[in-house]
Design a protein around this motif. Structure first.
Motif, PDB file in Angstrom:
ATOM      1  N   PRO A  81       1.366  -1.394  -0.039  1.00 51.75           N
ATOM      2  CA  PRO A  81       0.561  -0.038  -0.201  1.00 51.75           C
ATOM      3  C   PRO A  81       0.971   1.385   0.050  1.00 51.75           C
ATOM      4  CG  PRO A  81      -0.608  -1.147   2.186  1.00 51.75           C
ATOM      5  CD  PRO A  81       1.025  -2.589   1.022  1.00 51.75           C
ATOM      6  N   TRP A  82       2.105   0.775   0.386  1.00 51.58           N
ATOM      7  CA  TRP A  82       3.514   2.175   0.376  1.00 51.58           C
ATOM      8  C   TRP A  82       3.829   2.526  -0.666  1.00 51.58           C
ATOM      9  CZ3 TRP A  82       3.500  -2.020   3.337  1.00 51.58           C
ATOM     10  CH2 TRP A  82       4.623  -2.335   3.200  1.00 51.58           C
ATOM     11  N   LYS A  83       3.642   0.977  -1.662  1.00 47.34           N
ATOM     12  CA  LYS A  83       4.493   1.916  -3.394  1.00 47.34           C
ATOM     13  C   LYS A  83       3.330   2.156  -3.878  1.00 47.34           C
ATOM     14  CE  LYS A  83       8.071  -1.170  -2.289  1.00 47.34           C
ATOM     15  NZ  LYS A  83       9.556  -0.259  -2.529  1.00 47.34           N
ATOM     16  N   THR A  84       3.755   3.023  -4.771  1.00 48.34           N
ATOM     17  CA  THR A  84       2.762   3.608  -5.908  1.00 48.34           C
ATOM     18  C   THR A  84       2.205   2.313  -7.214  1.00 48.34           C
ATOM     19  OG1 THR A  84       4.664   4.321  -7.628  1.00 48.34           O
ATOM     20  CG2 THR A  84       4.079   5.863  -5.735  1.00 48.34           C
ATOM     21  N   ALA A  85       1.698   2.228  -8.036  1.00 49.11           N
ATOM     22  CA  ALA A  85       1.153   1.130  -9.512  1.00 49.11           C
ATOM     23  C   ALA A  85       2.880   0.780  -9.679  1.00 49.11           C
ATOM     24  CB  ALA A  85       0.203   1.867  -9.980  1.00 49.11           C
ATOM     25  N   LEU A  86       4.069   2.053 -10.172  1.00 47.64           N
ATOM     26  CA  LEU A  86       4.446   1.545 -10.846  1.00 47.64           C
ATOM     27  C   LEU A  86       5.923   0.706  -9.802  1.00 47.64           C
ATOM     28  CD1 LEU A  86       6.347   2.478 -14.022  1.00 47.64           C
ATOM     29  CD2 LEU A  86       7.416   4.381 -12.366  1.00 47.64           C
ATOM     30  N   GLN A  87       5.949   1.823  -8.690  1.00 45.67           N
ATOM     31  CA  GLN A  87       6.717   0.877  -8.135  1.00 45.67           C
ATOM     32  C   GLN A  87       6.991  -0.397  -7.750  1.00 45.67           C
ATOM     33  OE1 GLN A  87       6.700   3.666  -4.653  1.00 45.67           O
ATOM     34  NE2 GLN A  87       8.458   5.421  -5.022  1.00 45.67           N
ATOM     35  N   ASN A  88       5.021  -0.984  -7.728  1.00 44.10           N
ATOM     36  CA  ASN A  88       4.866  -2.400  -6.785  1.00 44.10           C
ATOM     37  C   ASN A  88       5.094  -3.625  -8.168  1.00 44.10           C
ATOM     38  OD1 ASN A  88       3.072  -2.750  -5.030  1.00 44.10           O
ATOM     39  ND2 ASN A  88       1.825  -1.268  -4.900  1.00 44.10           N
ATOM     40  N   VAL A  89       5.009  -2.604  -9.098  1.00 44.15           N
ATOM     41  CA  VAL A  89       5.789  -3.587 -10.830  1.00 44.15           C
ATOM     42  C   VAL A  89       7.389  -3.831 -10.458  1.00 44.15           C
ATOM     43  CG1 VAL A  89       5.226  -4.227 -13.077  1.00 44.15           C
ATOM     44  CG2 VAL A  89       3.414  -2.532 -11.494  1.00 44.15           C
ATOM     45  N   GLU A  90       7.905  -2.664  -9.766  1.00 43.09           N
ATOM     46  CA  GLU A  90       9.006  -2.731 -10.290  1.00 43.09           C
ATOM     47  C   GLU A  90       9.893  -3.714  -9.688  1.00 43.09           C
ATOM     48  OE1 GLU A  90      11.473   1.118 -10.008  1.00 43.09           O
ATOM     49  OE2 GLU A  90      10.256   2.036 -10.829  1.00 43.09           O
ATOM     50  N   LEU A  91       9.238  -3.627  -7.941  1.00 46.91           N
ATOM     51  CA  LEU A  91       9.456  -3.964  -6.749  1.00 46.91           C
ATOM     52  C   LEU A  91      10.585  -5.611  -7.373  1.00 46.91           C
ATOM     53  CD1 LEU A  91      10.313  -3.707  -4.112  1.00 46.91           C
ATOM     54  CD2 LEU A  91       8.408  -5.663  -3.625  1.00 46.91           C
ATOM     55  N   ARG A 109       6.490   0.589 -16.857  1.00 47.69           N
ATOM     56  CA  ARG A 109       5.667   1.665 -17.288  1.00 47.69           C
ATOM     57  C   ARG A 109       4.838   1.026 -18.602  1.00 47.69           C
ATOM     58  NH1 ARG A 109       5.634   7.302 -15.881  1.00 47.69           N
ATOM     59  NH2 ARG A 109       7.411   7.181 -14.624  1.00 47.69           N
ATOM     60  N   GLU A 110       5.546   0.025 -19.468  1.00 45.82           N
ATOM     61  CA  GLU A 110       5.610  -0.533 -20.441  1.00 45.82           C
ATOM     62  C   GLU A 110       4.693  -1.776 -20.312  1.00 45.82           C
ATOM     63  OE1 GLU A 110       9.207  -1.900 -23.046  1.00 45.82           O
ATOM     64  OE2 GLU A 110       8.786  -3.780 -22.588  1.00 45.82           O
ATOM     65  N   LEU A 111       4.154  -2.613 -19.219  1.00 48.80           N
ATOM     66  CA  LEU A 111       3.379  -3.480 -18.257  1.00 48.80           C
ATOM     67  C   LEU A 111       2.152  -2.498 -17.872  1.00 48.80           C
ATOM     68  CD1 LEU A 111       6.272  -5.825 -16.600  1.00 48.80           C
ATOM     69  CD2 LEU A 111       4.432  -6.610 -18.280  1.00 48.80           C
ATOM     70  N   LEU A 112       2.441  -1.493 -17.495  1.00 49.18           N
ATOM     71  CA  LEU A 112       1.114  -1.116 -16.718  1.00 49.18           C
ATOM     72  C   LEU A 112       0.033  -0.667 -18.177  1.00 49.18           C
ATOM     73  CD1 LEU A 112       2.900   1.080 -13.625  1.00 49.18           C
ATOM     74  CD2 LEU A 112       0.374  -0.859 -13.497  1.00 49.18           C
ATOM     75  N   GLY A 113       0.608   0.002 -19.307  1.00 46.46           N
ATOM     76  CA  GLY A 113       0.540   0.020 -20.512  1.00 46.46           C
ATOM     77  C   GLY A 113      -0.296  -0.651 -20.657  1.00 46.46           C
ATOM     78  N   LEU A 114       0.287  -2.440 -20.468  1.00 41.81           N
ATOM     79  CA  LEU A 114      -0.148  -3.398 -21.670  1.00 41.81           C
ATOM     80  C   LEU A 114      -1.592  -3.775 -20.822  1.00 41.81           C
ATOM     81  CD1 LEU A 114       0.786  -6.114 -23.072  1.00 41.81           C
ATOM     82  CD2 LEU A 114       1.249  -7.190 -21.204  1.00 41.81           C
ATOM     83  N   VAL A 115      -1.708  -3.306 -19.418  1.00 36.59           N
ATOM     84  CA  VAL A 115      -2.921  -3.706 -18.807  1.00 36.59           C
ATOM     85  C   VAL A 115      -3.531  -2.343 -18.487  1.00 36.59           C
ATOM     86  CG1 VAL A 115      -1.866  -5.588 -17.186  1.00 36.59           C
ATOM     87  CG2 VAL A 115      -2.093  -2.944 -16.642  1.00 36.59           C
ATOM     88  N   GLY A 119      -0.718   6.499 -17.524  1.00 40.59           N
ATOM     89  CA  GLY A 119      -1.596   7.000 -16.248  1.00 40.59           C
ATOM     90  C   GLY A 119      -1.604   7.463 -14.688  1.00 40.59           C
ATOM     91  N   PHE A 120      -1.623   5.815 -14.441  1.00 39.50           N
ATOM     92  CA  PHE A 120      -2.094   5.710 -13.217  1.00 39.50           C
ATOM     93  C   PHE A 120      -0.780   5.377 -12.124  1.00 39.50           C
ATOM     94  CE2 PHE A 120      -6.103   5.455 -15.647  1.00 39.50           C
ATOM     95  CZ  PHE A 120      -7.503   6.223 -14.224  1.00 39.50           C
ATOM     96  N   GLU A 121       0.508   5.626 -13.348  1.00 35.51           N
ATOM     97  CA  GLU A 121       1.417   4.853 -12.896  1.00 35.51           C
ATOM     98  C   GLU A 121       2.336   5.532 -10.990  1.00 35.51           C
ATOM     99  OE1 GLU A 121       1.237   6.356 -15.232  1.00 35.51           O
ATOM    100  OE2 GLU A 121       1.975   4.703 -17.266  1.00 35.51           O
ATOM    101  N   ASP A 122       1.803   6.799 -10.528  1.00 39.61           N
ATOM    102  CA  ASP A 122       2.293   7.579  -9.197  1.00 39.61           C
ATOM    103  C   ASP A 122       1.012   7.453  -8.688  1.00 39.61           C
ATOM    104  OD1 ASP A 122       4.388   7.834 -10.707  1.00 39.61           O
ATOM    105  OD2 ASP A 122       3.911   9.985 -11.224  1.00 39.61           O
ATOM    106  N   HIS A 123      -1.093   6.721  -9.121  1.00 39.68           N
ATOM    107  CA  HIS A 123      -1.349   6.344  -7.854  1.00 39.68           C
ATOM    108  C   HIS A 123      -0.754   5.266  -6.894  1.00 39.68           C
ATOM    109  CE1 HIS A 123      -3.507   9.177 -10.790  1.00 39.68           C
ATOM    110  NE2 HIS A 123      -4.665   8.706 -10.080  1.00 39.68           N
TER     111      HIS A 123
END
Ligand SMILES: Nc1ncnc2c1ncn2[C@@H]1O[C@H](COP(=O)(O)OP(=O)(O)OP(=O)(O)O)[C@@H](O)[C@H]1O
Ligand SMILES: [Mg+2]
Length: 244
Positions: A81-91, A109-115, A119-123
């Protein structure tokens, strides 16, 4: 698989023999408590079977796991919960030793684009809907390019509409790469829409009652849900599920 119970052991799975062809999408259905999650945990080496073994590409599941070939998506997204969407995928990429932060970000970023979460990377997870969180979890599971994706009721908590959107997205992801999927669900219609084959399990102890090939796999057209073939297969699966 047996678990030690109060005084006597509980046999949870018995005589399980299952071959999953590479690059197929296989679903597992069966009533609550019949051992579906336990089967997934054994296959992915989260727990060891009491007897028997798992071979994947000629490897033990332990070796396969060590090579990080498994991806796992659970019923709840299980994001930090303390990590953004991007950070969760990066981990996972960081854990796997991808040193360059910019490369990790780019990949995430690429993967978040795939799903479709551009635009929600930092949420943060709390700022996302359930379906969006589940998409982050799928992106995370795909981050290190698993060959074998295990999904345990990943869309169980979603409304029908979002769930159907996720189906078409998952089909697109599956088609875009070499990926074997084992997918647990309570929904026969979901299993039918997504899979090549459906494993029907019976309870107490959990056994495989039948493995049913899907007549028209992944048409990816919602209209298929209203077809006669579809209705016939649902009926066939219902009968198998409720057989004593
Ligand atoms: N660690 C454990 N110790 C003891 N019993 C367990 C353990 N894990 C699972 N079980 C038992 O194994 C059986 C199968 O559980 P499992 O979670 O695999 O079922 P399931 O088919 O995934 O059910 P659901 O559809 O509700 O998720 C249940 O009766 C459960 O109580
Ligand atoms: Mg389960």
């Amino acid at each position: 698989m047996s678990f030690p119970g109060n005084g006597r052991q509980v046999d949870v799975l018995e005589d399980i023999s299952l071959t999953i062809p590479r690059d197929q999408f296989v679903s597992v259905v069966g009533r609550s408590g019949c051992g579906k999650s336990t089967l997934l945990r054994i296959i992915s080496n989260l727990i060891a079977p009491s007897r028997g073994n798992v071979r994947i590409n000629g490897m033990s599941s332990e070796d396969y796991q060590r090579r990080r070939k498994f991806g796992f998506v659970f019923q709840e997204a299980c994001l930090f919960p303390w990590k953004t969407a991007l950070q969760n995928v990066e981990l996972p990429l960081e854990i796997m030793g991808m040193k360059s932060t910019s490369k990790r970000r780019e990949r995430a970023r690429e993967l978040l684009g795939l799903v479709r979460l551009d635009g929600f990377e930092d949420h943060y997870p709390a700022q996302l809907s359930g379906g969006m969180r589940q998409r982050v979890a799928i992106a995370r599971a795909l981050s290190y390019e698993p060959e074998f994706l295990l999904m345990d009721e990943p869309f169980g908590a979603l409304d029908d509409f979002t769930r159907r959107e996720m189906h078409d997205e998952l089909i697109n992801i599956w088609k875009s790469r070499s990926l074997t999927v084992l997918f647990v669900t309570h929904s026969l219609s979901e299993a039918l829409y997504l899979s090549d084959q459906i494993v029907v399990m019976a309870p107490r102890p959990g056994r495989i009652r039948a493995v049913v090939p899907v007549i028209e796999p992944r048409v990816a057209d919602p209209a298929i849900r209203a077809s006669a073939n579809y209705a016939r297969q649902i009926q066939q699966l219902e009968t198998l599920l409720h057989e004593q």
